[in-house]
Write a protein that holds these residues in place. Sequence first.
Motif, PDB file in Angstrom:
ATOM      1  N   ASP A  76       9.570   1.592   5.164  1.00 19.48           N
ATOM      2  CA  ASP A  76       8.406   0.867   4.667  1.00 19.48           C
ATOM      3  C   ASP A  76       8.531  -0.612   5.014  1.00 19.48           C
ATOM      4  O   ASP A  76       9.193  -1.370   4.308  1.00 19.48           O
ATOM      5  N   ARG A 100       6.472  -2.778   4.652  1.00 20.46           N
ATOM      6  CA  ARG A 100       5.744  -3.607   3.688  1.00 20.46           C
ATOM      7  C   ARG A 100       6.674  -4.311   2.707  1.00 20.46           C
ATOM      8  O   ARG A 100       6.246  -5.245   2.013  1.00 20.46           O
ATOM      9  N   VAL A 101       7.936  -3.908   2.652  1.00 16.95           N
ATOM     10  CA  VAL A 101       8.877  -4.587   1.753  1.00 16.95           C
ATOM     11  C   VAL A 101       9.112  -6.031   2.187  1.00 16.95           C
ATOM     12  O   VAL A 101       9.625  -6.843   1.411  1.00 16.95           O
ATOM     13  N   LEU A 141       6.700  -8.095   2.984  1.00 13.85           N
ATOM     14  CA  LEU A 141       5.532  -8.897   2.645  1.00 13.85           C
ATOM     15  C   LEU A 141       5.606  -9.360   1.198  1.00 13.85           C
ATOM     16  O   LEU A 141       6.098  -8.645   0.322  1.00 13.85           O
ATOM     17  N   GLU A 184       3.108  -9.870  -0.893  1.00 14.59           N
ATOM     18  CA  GLU A 184       2.256  -8.966  -1.648  1.00 14.59           C
ATOM     19  C   GLU A 184       2.047  -7.724  -0.801  1.00 14.59           C
ATOM     20  O   GLU A 184       2.033  -7.791   0.426  1.00 14.59           O
ATOM     21  N   ARG A 185       1.883  -6.567  -1.441  1.00 12.89           N
ATOM     22  CA  ARG A 185       1.787  -5.311  -0.709  1.00 12.89           C
ATOM     23  C   ARG A 185       0.516  -4.564  -1.093  1.00 12.89           C
ATOM     24  O   ARG A 185       0.560  -3.550  -1.796  1.00 12.89           O
ATOM     25  N   ASP A 230      -2.614  -2.076  -1.011  1.00 13.61           N
ATOM     26  CA  ASP A 230      -2.636  -0.675  -0.593  1.00 13.61           C
ATOM     27  C   ASP A 230      -3.175  -0.491   0.817  1.00 13.61           C
ATOM     28  O   ASP A 230      -2.794   0.445   1.515  1.00 13.61           O
ATOM     29  N   GLN A 251       1.648   0.096   8.034  1.00 12.99           N
ATOM     30  CA  GLN A 251       3.020  -0.169   8.477  1.00 12.99           C
ATOM     31  C   GLN A 251       3.021  -1.049   9.726  1.00 12.99           C
ATOM     32  O   GLN A 251       3.851  -1.944   9.872  1.00 12.99           O
ATOM     33  N   ALA A 294       2.349  -4.615   8.726  1.00 11.94           N
ATOM     34  CA  ALA A 294       3.512  -5.217   8.071  1.00 11.94           C
ATOM     35  C   ALA A 294       4.601  -5.557   9.082  1.00 11.94           C
ATOM     36  O   ALA A 294       5.207  -6.631   9.027  1.00 11.94           O
ATOM     37  N   THR A 339       5.807  -9.385  10.012  1.00 15.62           N
ATOM     38  CA  THR A 339       7.217  -9.718   9.821  1.00 15.62           C
ATOM     39  C   THR A 339       7.850 -10.230  11.104  1.00 15.62           C
ATOM     40  O   THR A 339       8.802 -11.025  11.072  1.00 15.62           O
ATOM     41  N   PHE A 344      -1.627 -11.802   5.678  1.00 13.26           N
ATOM     42  CA  PHE A 344      -0.552 -11.498   4.740  1.00 13.26           C
ATOM     43  C   PHE A 344       0.571 -12.531   4.858  1.00 13.26           C
ATOM     44  O   PHE A 344       0.753 -13.156   5.910  1.00 13.26           O
TER      45      PHE A 344
END
Length: 290
Positions: A214, A216-217, A219, A221-222, A224, A228, A231, A235, A264
Amino acid sequence: MRAPDRRIALGLHRSRHQRDQLTNALDLGITAIDTAFSYRGFASHTILADIGRGLLDRFTISTKVGFFPRPGGAEHSLDPARLIGALEQTNRVLGRAPDLVFLHNPEHSLRDAVTGRAHDALARACAVLADATDKGLCGAWGVSTWDPSPLADAIDTTVAKPAVLMVRCGLLVGVHTLRAADLLAHRWGDHSTQVWGMSPFSGNAHDPVWSRFDARVFLRERPDHVTQVQAAFRTAYALPRVSTVAVGTDNPVHLRELVDALTFEVDEQAVLQYRDLLLGGARQDAHKRS
C-alpha cells in the motif's frame, strides 16, 4: 484547461509521438516536454517538429545528447565535437533552441575510466554544453544520469555546474542509487541547481509490484479515491527529493491520474523511515559480505 504546472514533464522515451499527446498535456497544464537526440531511433526531434507544428511554442523542451547512431545500434560518446554537432542538428530540426539540454548518461563513457581520465572527459563535456548555453544553442544545460555512482568521484570544483541534475526517482530506486544521487546533488548542487526525477515506476506503472503493498502509507492523508499508482507517483518526488518528474504515457486517462496525484501531500516522516529501512538493509548486506 488547467493552469500550467511545471512539476511534470511529458517524457517521450517510449512514446508513440502523436499530436494528441501534446494537446492532452496542454489541457492538463503540462507545458514541458522531455526527449532526447537518440529517442525513436534518432528520429524523435524530427517527428516532434512535425506533430507539434503550431504547438511547440507553448512548451518548454528539454532534450539530451550523448548517444550517437552506429551500424546496428547506438554508441555513447563525450567527444565535444560530437556533442556540439548533435546540439546544432537539434536546433535545425526543431527550428528553435531547446530550453534545456542534458548530457545523456555520461556514466556510459566514464565507468571503465580511471579517475583522472573520467574527470577530464566529464569536464570537457560539461564545458562544451556550458559554452553552447552562452552561445544561445540552448537555454540551459544539465546532466541526466541513470547510474550516478561513477559521476560523484569524477567531479570537483573545476567541473562546470549544471542547471539541472536528472536522476531516477521512486519507490523502486535502490538504496545505492539513492545514496549516489544524494551525494552527487550535494557535491554538484547549490541553490541554483535543480534536481529532476525520471522513471518513477521503473518503466512500468502496471507492474504487479504496485498491488503488493500500500503506497498510500507515504501520503499525509489517505483519501479513499487515491490509487496506488497516484500514491507511488507522488511519493517519487521524495525519493530522492526532486522538483520535476519526467514521465511518459500515451494514455490520457493515466496522465490525468498523475496530474491529480499532485494534490496529495507526502508524509515526510514515513519517507525517512523507509529510507532508514533501506539503509539498514544495505548495511546488513555489506556486513554479511565482509
